[in-house]
Design an enzyme around this catalytic site. Structure first.
Site, PDB file in Angstrom:
ATOM      1  N   LYS A  26       0.831  -1.206   0.000  1.00  0.00           N
ATOM      2  CA  LYS A  26       0.000   0.000   0.000  1.00  0.00           C
ATOM      3  C   LYS A  26       0.866   1.257   0.000  1.00  0.00           C
ATOM      4  O   LYS A  26       0.655   2.176  -0.805  1.00  0.00           O
ATOM      5  CB  LYS A  26      -0.916  -0.032   1.225  1.00  0.00           C
ATOM      6  CG  LYS A  26      -1.964   1.044   1.194  1.00  0.00           C
ATOM      7  CD  LYS A  26      -2.925   0.900   2.362  1.00  0.00           C
ATOM      8  CE  LYS A  26      -3.788  -0.334   2.193  1.00  0.00           C
ATOM      9  NZ  LYS A  26      -4.392  -0.796   3.430  1.00  0.00           N
ATOM     10  N   ARG A  96      -3.513   2.730   8.477  1.00  0.00           N
ATOM     11  CA  ARG A  96      -3.753   1.409   7.892  1.00  0.00           C
ATOM     12  C   ARG A  96      -2.490   0.585   7.817  1.00  0.00           C
ATOM     13  O   ARG A  96      -1.397   1.114   7.670  1.00  0.00           O
ATOM     14  CB  ARG A  96      -4.268   1.549   6.447  1.00  0.00           C
ATOM     15  CG  ARG A  96      -5.595   2.218   6.303  1.00  0.00           C
ATOM     16  CD  ARG A  96      -5.845   2.396   4.813  1.00  0.00           C
ATOM     17  NE  ARG A  96      -6.868   3.386   4.568  1.00  0.00           N
ATOM     18  CZ  ARG A  96      -8.122   3.097   4.244  1.00  0.00           C
ATOM     19  NH1 ARG A  96      -8.498   1.850   4.153  1.00  0.00           N
ATOM     20  NH2 ARG A  96      -8.990   4.047   4.033  1.00  0.00           N
ATOM     21  N   GLY A 105      -7.968  -7.960   4.719  1.00  0.00           N
ATOM     22  CA  GLY A 105      -8.809  -8.102   5.909  1.00  0.00           C
ATOM     23  C   GLY A 105      -8.114  -8.717   7.107  1.00  0.00           C
ATOM     24  O   GLY A 105      -8.729  -8.939   8.142  1.00  0.00           O
ATOM     25  N   MET A 107      -5.395  -7.505   8.774  1.00  0.00           N
ATOM     26  CA  MET A 107      -4.811  -6.589   9.755  1.00  0.00           C
ATOM     27  C   MET A 107      -5.713  -5.370   9.965  1.00  0.00           C
ATOM     28  O   MET A 107      -6.743  -5.242   9.337  1.00  0.00           O
ATOM     29  CB  MET A 107      -3.413  -6.208   9.322  1.00  0.00           C
ATOM     30  CG  MET A 107      -2.456  -7.397   9.414  1.00  0.00           C
ATOM     31  SD  MET A 107      -0.782  -6.962   9.046  1.00  0.00           S
ATOM     32  CE  MET A 107      -0.856  -6.576   7.329  1.00  0.00           C
ATOM     33  N   ARG A 340      -3.241  -1.869  -6.126  1.00  0.00           N
ATOM     34  CA  ARG A 340      -2.389  -3.048  -5.914  1.00  0.00           C
ATOM     35  C   ARG A 340      -2.701  -4.042  -7.019  1.00  0.00           C
ATOM     36  O   ARG A 340      -3.721  -3.939  -7.685  1.00  0.00           O
ATOM     37  CB  ARG A 340      -2.641  -3.655  -4.548  1.00  0.00           C
ATOM     38  CG  ARG A 340      -4.058  -4.126  -4.359  1.00  0.00           C
ATOM     39  CD  ARG A 340      -4.298  -4.623  -2.956  1.00  0.00           C
ATOM     40  NE  ARG A 340      -5.731  -4.797  -2.778  1.00  0.00           N
ATOM     41  CZ  ARG A 340      -6.323  -4.976  -1.605  1.00  0.00           C
ATOM     42  NH1 ARG A 340      -5.609  -4.964  -0.503  1.00  0.00           N
ATOM     43  NH2 ARG A 340      -7.606  -5.156  -1.525  1.00  0.00           N
ATOM     44  N   HIS A 461       0.168 -43.272   2.196  1.00  0.00           N
ATOM     45  CA  HIS A 461      -0.362 -44.097   1.107  1.00  0.00           C
ATOM     46  C   HIS A 461      -1.573 -43.437   0.446  1.00  0.00           C
ATOM     47  O   HIS A 461      -1.633 -43.292  -0.768  1.00  0.00           O
ATOM     48  CB  HIS A 461      -0.724 -45.479   1.674  1.00  0.00           C
ATOM     49  CG  HIS A 461      -1.319 -46.397   0.661  1.00  0.00           C
ATOM     50  ND1 HIS A 461      -2.674 -46.551   0.518  1.00  0.00           N
ATOM     51  CD2 HIS A 461      -0.749 -47.176  -0.272  1.00  0.00           C
ATOM     52  CE1 HIS A 461      -2.909 -47.417  -0.458  1.00  0.00           C
ATOM     53  NE2 HIS A 461      -1.751 -47.817  -0.957  1.00  0.00           N
ATOM     54  N   SER A 777      17.025 -42.062  -9.996  1.00  0.00           N
ATOM     55  CA  SER A 777      15.784 -41.313  -9.816  1.00  0.00           C
ATOM     56  C   SER A 777      15.652 -41.063  -8.319  1.00  0.00           C
ATOM     57  O   SER A 777      15.616 -42.012  -7.531  1.00  0.00           O
ATOM     58  CB  SER A 777      14.596 -42.118 -10.340  1.00  0.00           C
ATOM     59  OG  SER A 777      13.413 -41.410 -10.053  1.00  0.00           O
ATOM     60  N   CYS A 847      11.297 -38.652  -8.622  1.00  0.00           N
ATOM     61  CA  CYS A 847       9.923 -39.167  -8.745  1.00  0.00           C
ATOM     62  C   CYS A 847       9.167 -39.113  -7.419  1.00  0.00           C
ATOM     63  O   CYS A 847       8.079 -39.648  -7.298  1.00  0.00           O
ATOM     64  CB  CYS A 847       9.920 -40.575  -9.318  1.00  0.00           C
ATOM     65  SG  CYS A 847      10.778 -41.757  -8.280  1.00  0.00           S
ATOM     66  N   TYR A 867      15.044 -34.678 -15.692  1.00  0.00           N
ATOM     67  CA  TYR A 867      13.580 -34.578 -15.675  1.00  0.00           C
ATOM     68  C   TYR A 867      13.031 -34.639 -14.254  1.00  0.00           C
ATOM     69  O   TYR A 867      13.723 -35.053 -13.328  1.00  0.00           O
ATOM     70  CB  TYR A 867      12.952 -35.710 -16.508  1.00  0.00           C
ATOM     71  CG  TYR A 867      13.126 -37.077 -15.897  1.00  0.00           C
ATOM     72  CD1 TYR A 867      12.231 -37.565 -14.940  1.00  0.00           C
ATOM     73  CD2 TYR A 867      14.212 -37.883 -16.240  1.00  0.00           C
ATOM     74  CE1 TYR A 867      12.408 -38.804 -14.354  1.00  0.00           C
ATOM     75  CE2 TYR A 867      14.398 -39.133 -15.663  1.00  0.00           C
ATOM     76  CZ  TYR A 867      13.494 -39.590 -14.714  1.00  0.00           C
ATOM     77  OH  TYR A 867      13.656 -40.799 -14.120  1.00  0.00           O
TER      78      TYR A 867
END
Ligand code: PEP
Ligand code: MG
Length: 898
Positions: A26, A96, A105, A107, A340, A461, A777, A847, A867
Site C-alpha cells: 500500500k 492502515r 482483511g 490486519m 495493488r 499411502h 531417480s 519421482c 527430468y
C-alpha cells in the site's frame, strides 16, 4: 540517522513503487501513484523495518521514531493546511496496515483519527454538516475502542442498533446528528466502565494507539494463519500508512468505490467495479448497501468517471498488471486511495497474462512468471460452489485435516474399501473414510469420489495414491473419531453415520456435513497458449508417475514426456482394465508370500506374470515413443496379506491351506519398523524370483510391443538401493534375464537399468553406484523420511506445528511437500555431482511427490536434473515451474553480467 518514515504528498514522494519490502504494498503504491501524478491524498508510511524492530526488541519502537513521526505529522499539516485536533479546521487521517504481500482483511485499520469533542465541532463547521461530523466521530470512537482497546464489536454494534430503534430509523443515513452525539457519549461511558479509564482525548495519543494496534495485528492469530496458508514467508512485517482522510460521505456529489482494471473473474479487458454514492469505504466492503456498477457511475458522474478511466489506463501501463483500485470522490473530486495487483481467479490469471503479452504490455516470459502453480491446480478440479453462503458453510464443518489433493467431492460415507466397491457398484457416490489406507484398499479408493483418513501426511499411502488419480483427498484429520464397529464417525459434537452425505474440500482440507453443490471451472483457451510458451522455454524434462494405461494416457494429455515411475505393486491388487480379475491377482501375490519353497513361490509368480505383462503392454502402448521407468516391488510384504481374522480365514480357504499357517506367516512378517525393514530391493535380494518374474514381464511386454511397431524405451528401476554390491547383484540378475529374452526374440530393444536414490547412504556413495547404474531417480519421499528421521506416515501429527510460525516455525513448508533444499537438497546435489563424475551421461530424475511442487521443481532445474516425474494432474505445474526456473536463471545471468 536511520530513516524510519517516508512522506508522500503534493506531487512528491520519498518512497518508490519498488520498495514494497520496505513500505508494504500500500505504502509503495501510494508513493508511486503520487510520483506519476495521480490524485492521491497526502500522508506518510512508517516502514516495515519498524515492525521488525518492534518484534525483535520486546515490542519497543526505535528511539528516534517518535520524533520522526511528529515531524511528519507537522509536514502533513503543512501540505494539507489543516491541523490534527484543530477545533476550527481539523486534519483527519486514516491509519492502515500494509505488508509487502497483500493480506486482505487480516490486519487493522483506524479511520477518522483526529477527532475529539472539540475538533468534531470544527469538522461540522467546515463541512456545514453536523450529521456527517458526528457520524465520523462515532465511527472513530467505535473503531478505536474495538481495534485499539480490544472491546467487543458486538457490544458496540448492539448499542448502535438500540439507538436506531429508539429513534425509529432503519438506515444509518437516517440517524440525525443528535443520535450520533448520543451514541458517542454512550460508547465513551462503556469505554470507561470496561477499561477503568476515560476515553483518551489527545489525537496524538490516538495516533500512537492506532500505530500500536496495526503493528500488533501483524502477529494476530488470523494474520499468522493466513501467511501460513498462503505460504507467505520472509517478510519484515507490516508498514503503517497514515494518510489524510478524504470523505465519500459528504453528500450526493461524493462516494466511494473499488474497481479492477480488468474483470477479475474472467480476465476480460473491461473496467469492472462498484461505486456507492455518499458512502465511506467500509460501507462498500461491509456490503450493507448495494453498490452500483461502474457503468452506472459513468452516467451519474461522467466527469469523475472519465478521470477514473484515465487513471485505469495510466496504472495498467505503469504497473503492467491488472490493478485493484480503491477510490473516493469528495465533493466531485477524485482521489485514488490505493492500487495493488488485483487478485484474480485462476482462469483470469491465464487470460490476463496471455492478453497482456499479446498487447505487448509484458513479454511472454513475464506472462509465464505471472502464473502461480496453484492457479494451474485449481483449473482442473471441481470446487464447492463459491456462491454458497460462507456462514452456513462454516456451520457444516465436521473436521479439518491436511489438504493432500485439491478439488471437491460429494458422496455417502463408507468406512471400508469393500463397501465402497459394493456401493459404487450399485451406482452410489461414496466417500471412503479410513483411519489410514493400505494397498488392500486401492480398489475402494479407486471407485470413491474422495478419500479421508484420520492419520497420515502428504506422502502417506492415501495421499500418494489419490494424487496419482487427481482424486480429492484429505489426510491427517486427527479429530475424526472413526468407529468402524458401529459404522460412524464423530468430531466436534457431530456424528456422521454410514450412508450419510459429506462434502470434501480437498483444497482447504475441510470435511463438511451434507451434500453441497460443486462446480467445475472451464479450461480457458489462454491455458494452452501459455503452457506452449512455457514448453518452448524449459530445459528440464517432465515425466509422470503412472501405474495404469489410463493414467499414462491422461498424463500424456497433460503434456508428460514419459513415465518416471510405475509403482508395480499397485497392480498386485487391482486390475484396472478387467476389474473382475483383481481378486485373482491378489490371491497370486498372497500365495507367493505364503509359499514355503522357491518352487511354490515361482508357481504363484507365474500366475501373476501374465497380468503384469498385460499392464506393461498397455502402458508401453500409451507411451509409444517415450521412456517408461518401471520400478520393481517396493513395499514390505506384510502390506499384501490380511490382518483381520475373517479375511485370513477366507484366504486360507481359497488357497486350501490351514488358517494357522496364514496367521503364523503374518506374525513372521511383522516388523517393528516396516518403513526401515524388509522392503525395496532387499526383497529382490531375498526372493530373486520376484525380480525374475517382474523383469520377464517388462521385457516380454516390450518385445511384444516392439514387434507391433511401437517404440518402447524401458528403464528398469531398483528401489531403495543402499550399496554398490547390493546393486550389482540386482543389475546382473536383471540384465541376464533381459538380454536372454531379447536375444531369443530377435528384436532390437534397448533398455536401461538404474536405481532410485532414497537413502542418505546411496546419495553419499552415488559415485560408486553410478559405476553400474545407468540412471538415478531421486525418491524424495523416502529420502526426506530417512534424512530427517521423520516417518512419512506419522509425521502429519506434529509437522503442522513445525511449519506454524506461531508454534515452532522450524520449516517454511512441509518438507514432504516442498523439498528441504538445505538438508535433503544437499544430499541430492552431492549424489548428482558424484554420480555424474563417474558417469557423465548418467540420467537423473526425481519421482518423489516433490516433483509436483513448484519450488521443488525449480530446485531440480538448478541441480541440472534431466527430468522431474509428477502425478498426471501435476504435470502442467511441473512444466510451468520448469519454464519459470529457466527464465529466472536467464534473468539472474543477465543481472550478474550487468
Ligand atoms: C519415494 O520414496 O520418493 C518414491 C517415489 O517411492 P514411494 O513413494 O513409492 O516410496
Ligand atoms: Mg520410496
Amino acid at each position: 540517522m536511520k530513516k524510519w518514515v517516508y512522506f508522500f504528498g503534493a506531487g512528491r514522494a520519498e518512497g518508490k513503487g519498488e520498495w514494497k519490502d520496505l513500505l508494504g504494498g500500500k505504502g509503495a503504491g501510494l508513493a508511486e501513484m503520487t510520483r506519476i501524478g495521480l490524485p492521491v491524498p497526502a500522508g506518510f508510511t512508517i516502514s516495515t523495518e519498524v515492525c521488525d524492530f518492534f518484534y525483535k526488541n520486546g515490542k519497543k519502537y526505535p528511539p528516534t521514531l517518535r520524533k520522526e513521526v511528529a515531524a511528519h505529522v507537522t509536514r502533513l499539516e503543512k501540505v494539507t493546511r489543516k491541523k490534527l485536533g484543530d477545533p476550527r479546521n481539523p486534519l483527519l487521517v486514516s491509519v492502515r496496515s500494509g505488508s509487502a504481500r497483500s493480506m486482505p482483511g487480516m490486519m487493522e485499520t483506524i479511520l477518522n483519527l483526529g477527532l475529539n469533542d472539540r475538533s468534531v465541532e470544527g469538522l461540522a463547521a467546515t463541512t456545514k454538516n453536523d450529521r456527517f461530523a458526528y457520524d465520523a466521530y462515532r465511527r472513530f470512537v467505535q473503531m478505536y475502542s474495538t481495534v485499539v482497546m480490544g472491546m467487543s464489536k458486538e457490544d458496540l454494534e448492539h448499542r448502535l442498533r438500540a439507538m436506531k430503534s429508539r429513534l425509529g430509523v432503519k438506515e444509518d443515513t437516517a440517524v440525525p446528528a443528535s443520535g450520533w452525539k448520543e451514541l458517542v457519549a454512550e460508547y465513551k461511558t462503556l469505554f470507561q466502565q470496561k477499561t477503568g479509564e476515560p476515553f483518551p482525548d489527545d489525537p496524538m495519543d490516538h495516533l500512537w494507539g492506532a500505530i500500536g494496534a496495526v503493528f500488533g495485528s501483524w502477529m494476530a492469530e488470523k494474520a499468522v494463519t493466513y501467511r501460513r496458508v498462503e505460504k507467505i514467508t520472509g517478510l519484515l512485517g507490516t508498514a503503517v500508512n497514515v494518510v489524510q482522510m478524504v470523505f465519500g460521505n459528504t453528500g450526493n456529489n461524493s462516494g466511494t468505490g473499488v474497481c479492477f482494471t480488468r474483470d477479475p473473474s474472467s480476465g476480460e479487458k473491461v473496467f469492472y467495479g462498484d461505486f456507492l454514492v455518499n458512502a465511506q469505504g467500509e460501507d462498500v466492503v461491509a456490503g450493507i448497501r448495494t453498490p452500483m456498477h461502474l457503468s452506472e457511475m459513468a452516467k451519474v458522474m461522467p466527469k469523475v468517471y472519465a478521470q477514473l478511466e484515465k487513471a485505469r489506463v495510466i496504472l495498467e501501463k505503469h504497473y503492467r498488471d491488472m490493478q485493484d483500485m480503491e477510490f473516493t470522490v469528495e465533493d466531485g473530486k477524485l482521489y485514488l486511495l490505493q492500487t495493488r495487483t488485483g487478485k484474480r481467479t485462476p482462469a483470469a490469471a491465464f487470460r490476463i497474462a496471455v492478453d497482456m503479452a499479446n498487447e505487448k504490455l509484458i513479454t511472454k516470459e513475464e506472462a509465464i512468471q505471472r502464473i502461480k502453480p496453484e492457479d494451474i491446480e485449481r483449473l482442473f478440479y471441481p470446487v464447492i460452489d463459491p456462491k454458497l453462503d460462507k456462514k452456513s458453510l462454516q456451520s457444516r464443518v465436521l473436521a479439518t485435516g491436511i489438504n493432500a489433493v485439491p478439488g471437491a467431492a460429494v458422496g455417502k460415507v463408507v468406512f471400508n474399501a469393500h463397501d465402497a466397491e459394493e456401493w459404487a457398484g450399485r451406482g452410489e457416490k461414496v466417500i471412503l473414510v479410513r483411519r489410514e489406507t493400505s494397498p488392500e484398499d486401492v480398489g475402494g479408493m479407486a471407485v470413491a469420489q474422495g478419500i479421508v483418513t484420520a492419520t497420515g501426511g502428504k506422502t502417506s499411502h492415501a495421499a500418494v495414491v489419490a494424487r496419482g488419480w487427481g482424486k480429492c483427498c484429505i489426510v491427517g484429520a486427527e479429530k475424526l473419531d472413526i468407529d468402524y464397529q458401529n459404522h460412524r464417525m464423530m468430531a466436534g459434537g457431530k456424528t456422521v453415520k454410514e450412508g450419510e452425505w459429506v462434502t470434501l474440500d480437498g483444497g482447504e482440507g475441510v470435511v463438511y456435513v451434507g451434500d453441497l453443490p460443486l462446480v467445475t471451472p472451464e479450461l480457458p483457451k489462454a491455458y494452452t497458449t501459455l503452457l506452449k510458451w512455457a514448453d518452448d522455454r524449459r530445459t528440464l524434462g517432465v515425466r509422470t508417475n503412472a501405474d495404469t494405461p489410463q493414467d499414462a494416457r491422461k498424463a500424456r494429455e497433460f503434456g508428460a514426456e514419459g513415465i518416471g515411475l510405475v509403482r508395480t505393486e499397485h497392480m498386485f491388487f487391482t486390475d484396472f482394465e478387467q476389474p473382475e480379475k483383481g481378486h485373482e491377482r491378489q490371491r497370486a501375490i498372497q500365495e507367493m508370500i505364503l509359499a514355503d519353497t522357491r518352487e511354490a513361490r515361482v508357481r504363484a509368480l507365474d500366475k501373476l506374470l501374465p497380468f503384469q505383462r498385460r499392464d506393461f503392454v498397455g502402458i508401453f502402448r500409451a507411451m509409444d515413443g517415450l521412456p517408461v521407468t518401471i520400478r520393481l516391488i517396493d513395499p514390505p510384504l506384510h502390506e499384501f496379506v490380511p490382518h483381520e481374522r475373517a479375511k485370513q480365514e477366507e484366504l486360507a480357504r481359497d488357497l486350501k491351506i490351514d488358517v494357522g499357517a496364514v496367521v503364523r506367516r503374518v506374525e513372521q512378517l511383522h516388523e517393528a519398523n516396516p518403513m526401515l525393514g524388509h522392503r525395496g530391493c532387499r526383497l529382490a535380494i531375498t526372493y530373486p524370483e520376484i525380480l525374475e518374474m517382474q523383469v520377464r514381464a517388462i521385457i516380454e511386454a516390450a518385445i511384444e510391443c516392439t514387434k507391433a511397431g511401437i517404440k518402447v524405451i524401458p528403464e528398469i528401476m531398483h528401489p531403495l538401493t543402499l550399496d554398490r554390491k547390493e546393486y550389482q547383484i540386482l543389475d546382473q540378475a536383471t540384465r541376464r534375464i533381459a538380454d536372454d529374452l531379447i536375444k531369443k526374440s530377435g528384436v532390437k530393444l534397448h533398455y536401461l537399468v538404474g536405481t532410485m536414490i532414497e537413502l542418505p547412504r546411496a546419495a553419499l556413495l552415488a559415485g560408486e553406484i553410478a559405476e553400474l547404474a545407468e540412471f538415478f531417480s531421486f525418491g524424495t519421499n523416502d529420502l526426506t523420511q530417512t534424512t530427517m528421521g521423520l516417518s512419512r506416515d506419522d509425521a502429519g501429527r506434529f509437522l503442522p506445528d513445525y511449519v506454524d510460525e506461531k508454534k515452532a516455525g522450524v520449516f517454511a513448508a512441509d518438507p514432504f511437500q516442498s523439498l528441504d533444499t538445505k538438508g535433503v537438497g544437499l544430499l541430492m546435489q552431492w549424489g548428482i555431482e558424484r554420480g555424474r563424475k563417474t558417469r557423465p551421461k548418467l540420467e537423473v530424475g526425481i519421482c518423489g511427490e516433490h516433483a509436483g511442487d513448484g519450488d521443488s521443481v525449480k530446485f531440480c532445474h538448478k541441480l541440472r536434473m534431466d527430468y522431474v516425474s509428477a502425478s498426471p494432474f501435476l504435470v502442467p505445474i511441473a512444466r510451468l515451474a520448469a519454464a519459470q526456473a529457466a527464465i529466472e536463471e536467464k534473468l539472474e545471468k543477465r543481472r550478474r553480467k550487468k
